[in-house]
Write a protein that holds these residues in place. Structure first.
Motif, PDB file in Angstrom:
ATOM      1  N   HIS A   8       0.834  -1.207   0.000  1.00  0.00           N
ATOM      2  CA  HIS A   8       0.000   0.000   0.000  1.00  0.00           C
ATOM      3  C   HIS A   8       0.864   1.250   0.000  1.00  0.00           C
ATOM      4  O   HIS A   8       0.593   2.207  -0.742  1.00  0.00           O
ATOM      5  N   ASP A   9       1.894   1.263   0.840  1.00  0.00           N
ATOM      6  CA  ASP A   9       2.807   2.413   0.884  1.00  0.00           C
ATOM      7  C   ASP A   9       3.497   2.622  -0.471  1.00  0.00           C
ATOM      8  O   ASP A   9       3.668   3.758  -0.935  1.00  0.00           O
ATOM      9  N   VAL A  12       1.013   4.227  -2.828  1.00  0.00           N
ATOM     10  CA  VAL A  12       0.798   5.635  -2.485  1.00  0.00           C
ATOM     11  C   VAL A  12       1.972   6.476  -2.982  1.00  0.00           C
ATOM     12  O   VAL A  12       1.783   7.553  -3.580  1.00  0.00           O
ATOM     13  N   GLU A  15       1.888   6.737  -6.810  1.00  0.00           N
ATOM     14  CA  GLU A  15       0.851   7.679  -7.234  1.00  0.00           C
ATOM     15  C   GLU A  15       1.311   9.120  -7.033  1.00  0.00           C
ATOM     16  O   GLU A  15       1.108   9.976  -7.903  1.00  0.00           O
ATOM     17  N   LYS A  16       1.966   9.381  -5.906  1.00  0.00           N
ATOM     18  CA  LYS A  16       2.456  10.735  -5.611  1.00  0.00           C
ATOM     19  C   LYS A  16       3.517  11.155  -6.627  1.00  0.00           C
ATOM     20  O   LYS A  16       3.495  12.283  -7.135  1.00  0.00           O
TER      21      LYS A  16
END
Length: 127
Positions: A8-9, A12, A15-16
């Protein structure tokens, strides 16, 4: 659970990074588009110059007197590159100062349309 949290990290962070990249590109988009247009223009001019060199095209002689269109040894620019046998050049003389009508006649498949398109293309290329 730790593996899911790490995945998940990672998603994220990915995506950033992608959002930042898109924002950076969007900020420079006008410049990127201008560069792309200039590269396209250079590519087109290079292709024209290469075709002119390979096919021995010459620059037209433009004169301001009268409205005479004189094409000597004109060759159809598209057909010439695609034919296996040599293209037979055509001469064209049209005097715009005289009120005249030019009629192109000949049997079917004799090249009337090709001749007219050749004259039109050569006039456009001369501009």
């Amino acid at each position: 659970a730790r593996l899911q949290d790490a995945a998940h990290d990672c998603m994220v962070l990915t995506e950033k990074v992608l959002e930042q990249l898109v924002a950076s590109i969007a900020a420079h988009l006008p410049l990127i588009l201008r560069v792309a247009d200039n590269v396209a223009m250079l590519d087109m001019l290079l292709a024209f110059s290469e075709a002119a060199r390979q096919r021995s095209y010459s620059r037209p002689q433009l004169q301001s007197r009268g409205q005479l269109l004189a094409i000597v040894q004109g060759r159809h620019p598209l057909l010439e590159g695609n034919l296996e046998e040599p293209f037979h050049p055509n001469d064209t003389y049209i005097d715009g100062d005289c009120e005249s009508l030019h009629i192109v006649t000949g049997p079917n498949m004799a090249g009337k349309s090709t001749y007219l398109k050749q004259v039109a293309l050569l006039v456009v290329m001369a501009q």
